[in-house]
Scaffold this motif. Structure first.
Motif, short mmCIF file in Angstrom:
data_model
loop_
_atom_site.label_atom_id
_atom_site.label_comp_id
_atom_site.label_asym_id
_atom_site.label_seq_id
_atom_site.Cartn_x
_atom_site.Cartn_y
_atom_site.Cartn_z
N LEU A 1 35.73 10.10 -27.04
CA LEU A 1 36.70 9.78 -27.90
C LEU A 1 36.30 9.87 -29.35
O LEU A 1 35.56 9.06 -29.76
N SER A 2 36.93 10.74 -30.32
CA SER A 2 36.45 11.00 -31.39
C SER A 2 37.79 11.14 -32.40
O SER A 2 38.50 11.72 -32.13
N PHE A 3 37.72 10.47 -33.82
CA PHE A 3 38.58 10.83 -34.69
C PHE A 3 38.01 11.57 -35.84
O PHE A 3 38.67 11.36 -36.96
N LYS A 4 36.89 12.11 -35.83
CA LYS A 4 36.18 12.80 -36.92
C LYS A 4 36.78 14.18 -36.81
O LYS A 4 36.66 15.05 -36.02
N LEU A 5 37.49 14.56 -37.90
CA LEU A 5 38.19 15.82 -38.17
C LEU A 5 37.21 17.04 -38.33
O LEU A 5 37.32 18.00 -38.02
N THR A 6 35.98 16.79 -38.81
CA THR A 6 34.95 17.74 -38.88
C THR A 6 34.06 17.76 -37.68
O THR A 6 33.08 18.53 -37.88
N GLN A 7 34.28 17.26 -36.55
CA GLN A 7 33.42 17.28 -35.56
C GLN A 7 34.35 18.01 -34.30
O GLN A 7 35.72 17.82 -34.67
N PRO A 8 33.72 18.34 -33.27
CA PRO A 8 34.46 18.78 -32.09
C PRO A 8 35.41 17.83 -31.57
O PRO A 8 35.00 16.66 -31.64
N MET A 9 36.41 18.17 -31.08
CA MET A 9 37.25 17.25 -30.65
C MET A 9 38.02 17.73 -29.25
O MET A 9 38.30 19.03 -29.11
N ALA A 10 38.01 16.66 -28.18
CA ALA A 10 38.81 17.23 -27.09
C ALA A 10 40.15 17.48 -27.04
O ALA A 10 41.14 16.95 -28.25
N ALA A 11 40.86 17.98 -26.35
CA ALA A 11 42.32 18.29 -26.12
C ALA A 11 42.76 18.54 -24.76
O ALA A 11 41.99 19.04 -23.88
N LEU A 12 43.80 18.21 -24.38
CA LEU A 12 44.41 18.33 -23.00
C LEU A 12 44.22 19.84 -22.54
O LEU A 12 43.95 19.88 -21.20
N PRO A 13 44.62 20.76 -23.21
CA PRO A 13 44.44 22.07 -22.45
C PRO A 13 42.99 22.60 -22.14
O PRO A 13 42.75 23.29 -21.25
N THR A 14 42.18 22.34 -23.24
CA THR A 14 40.79 22.67 -23.03
C THR A 14 40.06 21.74 -21.93
O THR A 14 39.49 22.23 -20.93
N THR A 15 40.57 20.56 -21.82
CA THR A 15 40.06 19.69 -20.69
C THR A 15 40.73 20.10 -19.34
O THR A 15 39.89 20.20 -18.47
N ILE A 16 41.83 20.52 -19.35
CA ILE A 16 42.45 20.96 -18.22
C ILE A 16 41.54 22.26 -17.60
O ILE A 16 41.31 22.48 -16.48
N PHE A 17 41.34 23.19 -18.58
CA PHE A 17 40.72 24.45 -18.23
C PHE A 17 39.25 23.94 -17.62
O PHE A 17 38.82 24.66 -16.54
N GLN A 18 38.63 23.12 -18.40
CA GLN A 18 37.19 22.68 -17.84
C GLN A 18 37.12 22.19 -16.47
O GLN A 18 36.47 22.51 -15.52
N PHE A 19 38.09 21.35 -16.24
CA PHE A 19 38.26 20.51 -15.04
C PHE A 19 38.67 21.41 -13.97
O PHE A 19 38.35 21.22 -12.58
N ALA A 20 39.82 22.24 -14.16
CA ALA A 20 40.38 23.03 -13.27
C ALA A 20 39.27 23.93 -12.59
O ALA A 20 39.24 24.64 -11.46
N MET A 21 38.37 24.36 -13.47
CA MET A 21 37.38 25.41 -13.04
C MET A 21 36.15 24.59 -12.40
O MET A 21 35.02 25.64 -12.05
N SER A 22 35.95 23.52 -12.47
CA SER A 22 34.93 22.89 -11.73
C SER A 22 34.99 22.57 -10.33
O SER A 22 35.99 23.07 -9.80
N ALA A 23 33.90 22.20 -9.86
CA ALA A 23 33.82 22.24 -8.17
C ALA A 23 34.09 20.78 -7.81
O ALA A 23 33.99 20.34 -6.52
#
Length: 285
Positions: free
Chosen positions: A227-249
């Motif tokens: 969990l991060s609130f720093k706008l200058t750092q990488p940040m998670a998002a639902l679409p990218t997390t879904i993509f990562q989790f759906a492609m996992s085993a």
């Protein structure tokens, strides 16, 4: 001689019309069946993955307990940043097109470019922002993700603003100017207020446009397991997390992916319904 010929033509037209109705009915049934199957799968698997931890815990390691809190917060932050940028620029641009640039060559060019941006592939927008804000600063960031989402929402807000302001009666403008107000004041105090529900509808449609985008965020915000609130750092998002989790085993990650997909679908559906309700209300007025 004319009656049998007219009867033949009438019968042939009825046959053609019946065939056309059958074909359109079959096409509609196929589309509805596909939509129903997609929604059924989404609801069944998404509800199975929902629990309290989805909203209270961040991304887990494989085979451990966790949720999607970091992704939900990240999506809200980046979509909020993107919407602020998109609405400010979009409303002002749409106002200029409707009130100041009508009939000019520059307005025609701006309108043409705006139409191109509406249909531009989101992955190209992500690549553009990557070259603009990620590569020069040597790092992914939430700001870059918000700018990419803003570029996707901005054309929708611009088009909606221009269309709704053109629907306002010219008598409103004349009445304001007759009281001694200048053109800018008339637009701000009268036309924008009269267009309030339409502008809100445009904002909701813009949000629905960007809430499920994945490709631009892969190029810009990348993701963050914490969990991060720093706008200058990488940040998670639902679409990218879904993509990562759906492609996992991992089964637990896949369950969370279905839960996240259900959350996005509900958010988009709710946004579109609100937009339709507001549009209907403004039309009836």
């Amino acid at each position: 001689m004319s009656k049998p010929h007219d009867t033949f033509l009438h019968t042939r037209r009825k046959i053609y019309n019946g065939v056309f109705l059958v074909l359109t009915g079959i096409a509609t049934a196929i589309a509805l069946a596909a939509l129903f199957l997609i929604l059924e799968t989404l609801v069944v698997k998404g509800v199975a993955g929902l629990d309290a931890h989805v909203f209270t815990m961040s991304q887990p390691a494989p085979d451990e307990q966790g949720g999607l809190l970091n992704a939900i917060v990240g999506s809200l932050v980046m979509c909020g940043l993107g919407m602020v940028i998109a609405l400010v620029v979009g409303i002002l641009a749409g106002t200029w097109l409707a009130e100041y640039g009508d009939g000019t060559k520059l307005a025609a060019v701006v309108r043409f470019l705006n139409d191109i941006l509406i249909s531009a592939p989101s992955i190209l927008i992500g690549l553009f922002v990557y070259q603009l804000l990620v590569r020069p600063f040597h790092g992914f960031s939430a700001v870059a993700g918000g700018v990419a989402l803003a570029l996707l929402a901005m054309p929708v807000a611009t088009r909606a603003t221009e269309d709704i302001m053109r629907l306002q009666p010219y008598a409103l403008r004349e009445a304001g100017m007759a009281l001694g107000a200048n053109r800018g004041l008339v637009i701000r105090a009268i036309i924008w207020r009269a267009s309030k529900s339409g502008l809100m509808t445009g904002a909701l449609l813009s949000f629905a446009r960007i809430s499920g985008e994945t490709a631009p965020l892969l190029f810009t915000s990348l993701g963050n397991p914490f969990l991060s609130f720093k706008l200058t750092q990488p940040m998670a998002a639902l679409p990218t997390t879904i993509f990562q989790f759906a492609m996992s085993a991992y089964d637990d990650w896949q369950r969370l992916a279905w839960a996240g997909a259900l959350l996005i679908a509900v958010a988009v559906l709710t946004t579109n319904i609100l937009g339709r309700v507001l549009t209907r209300g403004s039309t009836q007025k």
